[in-house]
Design a protein around this motif. Sequence first.
Motif, mmCIF file in Angstrom:
data_model
loop_
_atom_site.group_PDB
_atom_site.id
_atom_site.type_symbol
_atom_site.label_atom_id
_atom_site.label_comp_id
_atom_site.label_asym_id
_atom_site.label_seq_id
_atom_site.Cartn_x
_atom_site.Cartn_y
_atom_site.Cartn_z
ATOM 1 N N SER A 1 -1.057 2.993 -3.818
ATOM 2 C CA SER A 1 -2.146 3.383 -2.923
ATOM 3 C C SER A 1 -3.479 2.749 -3.295
ATOM 4 O O SER A 1 -4.406 2.716 -2.486
ATOM 5 C CB SER A 1 -2.303 4.905 -2.923
ATOM 6 N N SER A 2 -3.581 2.243 -4.524
ATOM 7 C CA SER A 2 -4.832 1.658 -4.985
ATOM 8 C C SER A 2 -4.550 0.657 -6.095
ATOM 9 O O SER A 2 -3.448 0.612 -6.656
ATOM 10 C CB SER A 2 -5.776 2.747 -5.510
ATOM 11 N N ALA B 1 -3.560 2.462 -9.218
ATOM 12 C CA ALA B 1 -2.146 2.851 -9.274
ATOM 13 C C ALA B 1 -1.278 1.663 -9.675
ATOM 14 O O ALA B 1 -0.300 1.816 -10.431
ATOM 15 C CB ALA B 1 -1.705 3.399 -7.926
ATOM 16 N N HIS C 1 0.823 -1.211 0.000
ATOM 17 C CA HIS C 1 0.000 0.000 0.000
ATOM 18 C C HIS C 1 0.860 1.265 0.000
ATOM 19 O O HIS C 1 0.411 2.305 -0.484
ATOM 20 C CB HIS C 1 -0.948 -0.017 1.205
ATOM 21 N N ARG C 2 2.078 1.171 0.530
ATOM 22 C CA ARG C 2 2.976 2.331 0.437
ATOM 23 C C ARG C 2 3.430 2.552 -0.995
ATOM 24 O O ARG C 2 3.576 3.686 -1.443
ATOM 25 C CB ARG C 2 4.206 2.138 1.344
ATOM 26 N N ARG C 3 3.669 1.455 -1.718
ATOM 27 C CA ARG C 3 4.120 1.577 -3.107
ATOM 28 C C ARG C 3 2.957 1.938 -4.035
ATOM 29 O O ARG C 3 3.128 2.722 -4.977
ATOM 30 C CB ARG C 3 4.739 0.257 -3.592
#
Length: 204
Positions: free
Chosen positions: A56-57, A60, A52-54
């Motif tokens: 976000s969705s 993405a 999720h840090r790399r």
Amino acid sequence: MSAEAGPRRVRADAERSTTRILDAAEDVLAVDANATLERIADAAGLARATVHRRFSSRRALLAALTDRLNERYLRALDQTRVSAAPPVAALHRLTELVFELKVANQAVMELTTDPETGITALSEEVVAGLDLLFTRLREAGEITAAEPAWCRQVYLAIVHEAWRLPADSPALAGTTDDPAGVLGARADLTFRTVLGALGGGRPQ
């Protein structure tokens, strides 16, 4: 350790994590097109927070996969030598490589492609490479169509339609049950059709 070594190591670790995530995403999405980021994280062997840090969705993540696919298109253009090779030979070889890319990246292409046109969002560099090829074909007298952008759109549309043909289609007659043979037949059909559609006088 130097003051710069720490940040460099962090960046390298981040790049490795991103590569693992994208590799896992390609594998997982090939099995389940609706797989969640959490499932992809598990397949990558990474904490879900890291994914999720790399990314976000899911959107993405798909954008990153599209970028990766465009990098592969660029490598295909480089292998084809669109700026130097005889343009007819370059068109044929590029078409073979495009169909190989479709096989290797089928799931990602289906998720990142316009369902109406069958065309994946192409980067400016890929578009420029394709337009250069069609410009050179025109200059060599191999096609009569004058607008490279139009030629590119016709080419991509025919690639899409050839890809959708069932393996036993009469248009692919003469091929064997060998997947490689069918793939080659799709490339040959696309090559001949594109030259004919764009006013080519010597389809091979």
